[in-house]
Design a protein around this motif. Structure first.
Motif, short mmCIF file in Angstrom:
data_model
loop_
_atom_site.label_atom_id
_atom_site.label_comp_id
_atom_site.label_asym_id
_atom_site.label_seq_id
_atom_site.Cartn_x
_atom_site.Cartn_y
_atom_site.Cartn_z
N ALA A 68 -42.76 113.05 19.71
CA ALA A 68 -43.65 113.96 19.00
C ALA A 68 -43.67 115.32 19.68
N TYR A 69 -43.99 116.32 18.90
CA TYR A 69 -44.28 117.64 19.45
C TYR A 69 -45.60 117.52 20.22
N PRO A 70 -45.79 118.29 21.30
CA PRO A 70 -47.04 118.18 22.06
C PRO A 70 -48.29 118.31 21.20
N LYS A 71 -49.30 117.54 21.55
CA LYS A 71 -50.62 117.53 20.91
C LYS A 71 -50.58 116.99 19.48
N SER A 72 -49.61 116.14 19.20
CA SER A 72 -49.49 115.55 17.86
C SER A 72 -50.08 114.15 17.77
N GLY A 73 -50.59 113.63 18.88
CA GLY A 73 -51.10 112.26 18.90
C GLY A 73 -50.15 111.32 19.62
N THR A 74 -49.39 111.85 20.57
CA THR A 74 -48.39 111.06 21.27
C THR A 74 -49.01 109.89 22.03
N GLU A 247 -59.34 98.02 17.10
CA GLU A 247 -60.52 98.29 17.93
C GLU A 247 -60.13 98.90 19.27
N ASN A 248 -59.08 98.38 19.88
CA ASN A 248 -58.64 98.90 21.18
C ASN A 248 -58.19 100.35 21.10
N THR A 249 -57.72 100.77 19.92
CA THR A 249 -57.11 102.09 19.81
C THR A 249 -57.91 103.07 18.96
N THR A 250 -59.20 102.78 18.75
CA THR A 250 -60.04 103.79 18.12
C THR A 250 -60.20 104.94 19.10
N PHE A 251 -60.42 106.12 18.58
CA PHE A 251 -60.55 107.30 19.43
C PHE A 251 -61.69 107.13 20.43
N SER A 252 -62.83 106.70 19.93
CA SER A 252 -64.00 106.58 20.80
C SER A 252 -63.78 105.53 21.89
N ASN A 253 -63.11 104.44 21.55
CA ASN A 253 -62.87 103.38 22.53
C ASN A 253 -61.89 103.85 23.60
N LYS A 255 -61.30 106.92 24.51
CA LYS A 255 -61.82 108.04 25.30
C LYS A 255 -62.96 107.64 26.23
N ALA A 256 -63.85 106.76 25.78
CA ALA A 256 -65.06 106.51 26.54
C ALA A 256 -65.21 105.10 27.08
N LYS A 257 -64.89 104.10 26.28
CA LYS A 257 -65.25 102.73 26.65
C LYS A 257 -64.18 102.01 27.46
N ASN A 258 -62.94 102.20 27.05
CA ASN A 258 -61.85 101.46 27.70
C ASN A 258 -60.74 102.41 28.11
N PRO A 259 -60.84 103.00 29.27
CA PRO A 259 -59.80 103.93 29.70
C PRO A 259 -58.50 103.22 30.08
N ILE A 260 -58.03 102.36 29.16
CA ILE A 260 -56.79 101.63 29.39
C ILE A 260 -55.61 102.60 29.50
N ARG A 264 -56.93 107.90 35.55
CA ARG A 264 -58.18 108.47 36.02
C ARG A 264 -59.04 108.86 34.84
N LYS A 265 -60.26 108.37 34.84
CA LYS A 265 -61.17 108.59 33.72
C LYS A 265 -61.41 110.08 33.48
N GLU A 266 -61.40 110.89 34.58
CA GLU A 266 -61.66 112.32 34.40
C GLU A 266 -60.57 113.03 33.63
N GLU A 267 -59.39 112.38 33.52
CA GLU A 267 -58.30 112.98 32.78
C GLU A 267 -58.43 112.76 31.28
N ILE A 268 -59.28 111.81 30.87
CA ILE A 268 -59.36 111.45 29.46
C ILE A 268 -59.75 112.64 28.60
N GLY A 269 -60.80 113.37 29.03
CA GLY A 269 -61.27 114.49 28.23
C GLY A 269 -60.23 115.57 28.04
N LYS A 270 -59.33 115.70 29.02
CA LYS A 270 -58.31 116.73 28.92
C LYS A 270 -57.24 116.35 27.90
N ARG A 271 -56.99 115.06 27.75
CA ARG A 271 -55.94 114.62 26.83
C ARG A 271 -56.49 114.29 25.45
N MET A 272 -57.74 113.87 25.41
CA MET A 272 -58.35 113.47 24.14
C MET A 272 -59.65 114.27 23.99
N ARG A 273 -59.66 115.19 23.05
CA ARG A 273 -60.80 116.10 22.95
C ARG A 273 -61.70 115.72 21.79
#
Length: 313
Positions: A68-74, A247-253, A255-260, A264-273
């Motif tokens: 994918a092109y960057p920021k396309s949901g890779t 369920e495992n791959t919902t955006f909210s899950n 980003k917040a609940k399962n940082p599978i 590093r959890k702090e990186e989640i916000g940078k990749r998923m806004r």
């Protein structure tokens, strides 16, 4: 191009006629920080010999590439694939994530790391490689390629926020400056048109390519899970397994609940806004939207890809 963008522009209350500020009047600047290799602007995490090595990368028959092109949901698409391979088992997904290299295939020494992985399970790799740098064997039918596309206006805004978050390129603190650079062919990984059109126009009918859009993944998450599993010849065995993957791959899950998906959890916000469709309306001025639409119409004229891209749902 459909008439959706024009309708969005007419009904969008957040768009204004504010003047474009800090906009270069003549030549907008090349995206800062790229590593230009043989004329192509790669990420700075890509080594000079990487494109050549990437082309000759040995593909295993069960390899899966998320392209994918960057920021396309890779990252999202890779997690869909990973969960399907693991049949929705969270512990297996987490173990698989921990044993695999992080980041794009072309980053650093990921080539060596992937080569050293066991042959007992599929390698799930993601890359932003342009069509002429993807491993040649992919075009000979080897491996599976899940190609993800997203409307370029949302990509522009997402990319800008990602760059701004890093706080290392002051020039892109302002949206207007980034917008100008995003239109250029020497934007990091090239511009959206030069990246997506050659893939889609030349390979959309190949049996080992599956083309999806970020927007259809949002509209029909479950349906796309089933499509991907069928494409990979890894059908999920029950409705429960399908639901677990969803369920495992919902955006909210993710980003917040399962940082599978992230070390590093702090990186989640940078990749998923935000993970929404239509966020471009918060940044594009009316003038910028009209200008982008003119370029879009010109570049997409006669292309089958135009029917797949939507700018709002």
């Amino acid at each position: 191009m459909t008439d959706q963008p024009k309708t969005d522009q007419q009904t969008n209350p957040k768009q204004t006629n504010r003047p474009t500020q800090n906009r270069p009047t003549d030549q907008p600047k090349t995206f800062l920080g790229v590593n230009v290799i043989n004329g192509f602007p790669w990420s700075p995490q890509v080594h000079d010999d990487t494109p050549k090595r990437l082309q000759s990368f040995e593909i295993r028959k069960d390899d899966v590439f998320v392209v994918a092109y960057p920021k396309s949901g890779t990252n999202w698409a890779r997690e869909l694939v990973r969960n399907i391979v693991c049949q929705g088992n969270k512990e297996n997904v987490k173990e698989d994530y921990g044993s695999n290299p992080h980041g794009q295939l072309e980053f650093g020494d990921n080539f060596k790391k992937y080569d050293s992985l066991s042959t007992e399970k599929p390698r799930v790799m993601m890359t932003h490689a342009p069509v002429d740098a993807l491993p040649k064997q992919a075009f000979e039918g080897k491996g599976k390629i899940v190609f993800v596309m997203r409307n370029p206006k949302d990509i522009a805004v997402s990319f800008w926020n990602f760059v701004k978050e890093k706080r290392v390129i002051e020039e892109y603190e302002e949206w207007d400056a980034f917008f100008e650079t995003f239109l250029r062919s020497d934007m990091m990984y090239g511009n959206w048109f030069d990246f997506n059109l050659p893939y889609y126009e030349n390979h959309r009918d190949k049996k080992n390519f599956l083309f999806l859009t970020y927007e259809e993944m949002k509209l029909d998450h479950k349906g796309c899970v089933i499509r991907i599993s069928d494409f990979l010849s890894r059908p999920l065995l029950s409705e429960e397994q399908v639901d677990k993957v969803v369920e495992n791959t919902t955006f909210s899950n993710m980003k917040a609940k399962n940082p599978i998906s992230f070390q590093r959890k702090e990186e989640i916000g940078k990749r998923m806004r935000k993970g929404v469709v239509g966020d471009w309306k918060t940044s594009f001025t009316v003038a910028q939207n009209e200008r982008f639409d003119a370029i879009y119409n010109q570049r997409m004229e006669g292309s089958a890809l135009a029917k797949q891209i939507i700018f709002g749902i």
